[in-house]
Scaffold this active site. Structure first.
Site, PDB file in Angstrom:
ATOM      1  CG  ASN A   9       4.517 -11.850 -10.337  1.00 13.44           C
ATOM      2  OD1 ASN A   9       3.963 -12.423  -9.405  1.00 13.44           O
ATOM      3  ND2 ASN A   9       4.154 -12.016 -11.587  1.00 13.44           N
ATOM      4  CG  HIS A  12       4.906 -17.734  -7.173  1.00 15.67           C
ATOM      5  ND1 HIS A  12       3.970 -18.662  -7.585  1.00 15.67           N
ATOM      6  CD2 HIS A  12       5.489 -17.248  -8.292  1.00 15.67           C
ATOM      7  CE1 HIS A  12       4.024 -18.750  -8.919  1.00 15.67           C
ATOM      8  NE2 HIS A  12       4.923 -17.910  -9.359  1.00 15.67           N
ATOM      9  CG  HIS A  45      -0.779 -14.184 -14.323  1.00 17.93           C
ATOM     10  ND1 HIS A  45      -0.009 -15.128 -14.937  1.00 17.93           N
ATOM     11  CD2 HIS A  45      -1.942 -14.138 -15.022  1.00 17.93           C
ATOM     12  CE1 HIS A  45      -0.669 -15.638 -15.977  1.00 17.93           C
ATOM     13  NE2 HIS A  45      -1.851 -15.055 -16.037  1.00 17.93           N
ATOM     14  NE  ARG A  47      -2.000 -19.660 -14.476  1.00 21.36           N
ATOM     15  CZ  ARG A  47      -1.063 -19.806 -15.418  1.00 21.36           C
ATOM     16  NH1 ARG A  47       0.049 -19.119 -15.372  1.00 21.36           N
ATOM     17  NH2 ARG A  47      -1.244 -20.654 -16.412  1.00 21.36           N
ATOM     18  NE  ARG A  51      -2.221 -22.394 -12.038  1.00 21.62           N
ATOM     19  CZ  ARG A  51      -1.568 -22.819 -13.127  1.00 21.62           C
ATOM     20  NH1 ARG A  51      -0.254 -22.764 -13.158  1.00 21.62           N
ATOM     21  NH2 ARG A  51      -2.200 -23.305 -14.156  1.00 21.62           N
ATOM     22  CD  GLU A  75       2.540 -11.013 -15.051  1.00 15.03           C
ATOM     23  OE1 GLU A  75       3.693 -10.570 -14.974  1.00 15.03           O
ATOM     24  OE2 GLU A  75       2.228 -12.190 -14.721  1.00 15.03           O
ATOM     25  CB  THR A 106       3.525 -17.401 -18.481  1.00 16.97           C
ATOM     26  OG1 THR A 106       2.553 -17.060 -17.490  1.00 16.97           O
ATOM     27  CG2 THR A 106       3.071 -16.884 -19.823  1.00 16.97           C
ATOM     28  CD  GLU A 156       7.153  -8.523 -18.664  1.00 16.20           C
ATOM     29  OE1 GLU A 156       6.392  -7.597 -18.327  1.00 16.20           O
ATOM     30  OE2 GLU A 156       7.417  -9.494 -17.926  1.00 16.20           O
ATOM     31  CG  HIS A 198       8.875 -16.257 -17.043  1.00 18.08           C
ATOM     32  ND1 HIS A 198       9.376 -17.473 -16.675  1.00 18.08           N
ATOM     33  CD2 HIS A 198       7.528 -16.349 -16.863  1.00 18.08           C
ATOM     34  CE1 HIS A 198       8.401 -18.270 -16.311  1.00 18.08           C
ATOM     35  NE2 HIS A 198       7.258 -17.603 -16.413  1.00 18.08           N
TER      36      HIS A 198
HETATM   37  N1  PXP Z   1       6.475 -11.317 -16.534  1.00 11.85           N
HETATM   38  C1  PXP Z   1       5.416 -12.063 -16.925  1.00 11.85           C
HETATM   39  C2  PXP Z   1       4.610 -11.593 -18.085  1.00 11.85           C
HETATM   40  C3  PXP Z   1       5.057 -13.231 -16.226  1.00 11.85           C
HETATM   41  O1  PXP Z   1       3.997 -13.964 -16.638  1.00 11.85           O
HETATM   42  C4  PXP Z   1       5.797 -13.602 -15.089  1.00 11.85           C
HETATM   43  C5  PXP Z   1       5.397 -14.788 -14.292  1.00 11.85           C
HETATM   44  O2  PXP Z   1       4.145 -14.578 -13.751  1.00 11.85           O
HETATM   45  C6  PXP Z   1       6.885 -12.785 -14.709  1.00 11.85           C
HETATM   46  C7  PXP Z   1       7.211 -11.665 -15.465  1.00 11.85           C
HETATM   47  C8  PXP Z   1       7.709 -13.088 -13.508  1.00 11.85           C
HETATM   48  O3  PXP Z   1       8.358 -14.311 -13.667  1.00 11.85           O
HETATM   49  P1  PXP Z   1       9.082 -14.974 -12.428  1.00 11.85           P
HETATM   50  O4  PXP Z   1       8.023 -15.239 -11.408  1.00 11.85           O
HETATM   51  O5  PXP Z   1       9.673 -16.225 -13.006  1.00 11.85           O
HETATM   52  O6  PXP Z   1      10.116 -14.005 -11.944  1.00 11.85           O
END
Ligand code: PXP
Length: 252
Positions: A9, A12, A45, A47, A51, A75, A106, A156, A198
């Site tokens: 992901n 960030h 994601h 959003r 952001r 996402e 989330t 998930e 997550h």
């Molecule tokens: N899976 C989902 C559905 C999420 O919303 C997120 C965060 O955007 C992640 C995985 C990844 O989480 P993290 O950034 O904490 O590794």
């Protein structure tokens, strides 16, 4: 045991970019690097408040993943706006997540049981368009059952509570890991593919990766943070190696 897939992901990277309103660092460059380093797919994601990831990022990520024949996992909240974007881009996968503007991330899973009336038809429309739909849920057997009855192909499991408990050295961690194991077993028994994500870091990845029903992990924040210190490629390679180790111990 089947090889576990890693979705990276890259949200960030966009968070850092947006902190200065600059054009860098570029999440698309991060996606290219992640794929080169061993990620199986890219997760982003979009959003409602934009952001981090922007609409233009999704356009570009959809284009590069398509060009490389690698999956993009979008996402998205359960809203008409996000549905239209998903249908316009036709990503390989869409993961339905709950979204509240005031949350930092989330915070919990999607309440599929309560949102069934909106979620089930959305899953139907996205699936009919060829998108593999996943519901991001807490490790809760009622949510697993609701997700299955809503017609999702994948669940998930939200690993955030477990990962927080490990970091805080809380005795709850073992209980939460058991809940993840039970939910994974139940989902697979109902014919669902199981993913997890997550809050996963180098410490928590192995117990989660060792759950045999889990087929894919989606990991972002920790990897992007670690990239500051050792670089994105090496951070992904180390995570990949830990995932493979956890699977080979189970297989042995
Ligand atoms: N899976 C989902 C559905 C999420 O919303 C997120 C965060 O955007 C992640 C995985 C990844 O989480 P993290 O950034 O904490 O590794």
């Amino acid at each position: 045991m089947t090889k576990l897939r890693l979705g990276v992901n890259i949200d960030h990277v966009a968070t850092v970019r947006n902190a200065r309103g600059a054009s860098y660092p570029d999440p698309v460059r991060a996606a290219e690097m992640a794929l080169a380093a061993g990620a199986d797919g890219i997760t982003a994601h979009l959003r409602e408040d934009r952001r981090h990831i922007s609409d233009a990022d999704i356009d570009a990520l959809a284009a590069i993943t398509r060009r490389r024949g690698r999956p993009l996992n979008l996402e998205m909240a359960v809203t008409p706006e996000m549905e239209a974007i998903a249908l316009a881009h036709l990503p390989h996968a869409a993961c339905l997540v709950p979204e509240r503007r005031e949350e930092v991330t989330t915070e919990g899973g999607l309440d599929v049981a309560r949102g069934h009336n909106a979620i089930k038809p959305l899953i139907g429309r996205l699936s009919a368009a060829g998108i593999r739909v996943s519901c991001f849920i807490d490790a809760d057997l009622d949510q697993v059952a609701a997700a299955a009855s809503a017609g999702t192909a994948v669940v998930e499991l939200h690993t955030g509570a477990y990962c927080d408990a490990v970091r805080e050295r809380s005795p709850e961690a073992a209980v939460l890991l058991d809940k993840l194991r039970n939910a994974a077993r139940e989902a697979a028994a109902l014919g669902l593919e199981v993913h997890a994500g997550h809050g996963i870091d180098y410490e928590t990845v192995k117990p989660v990766a060792a759950i045999p029903e889990v087929m894919e992990l989606n990991i972002g924040h920790f990897l992007i943070g670690e990239a500051i210190f050792i670089g994105l490629g090496p951070a992904i390679q180390r995570m990949r190696a830990l995932m493979d180790e956890a699977r080979s111990v189970r297989a042995a």
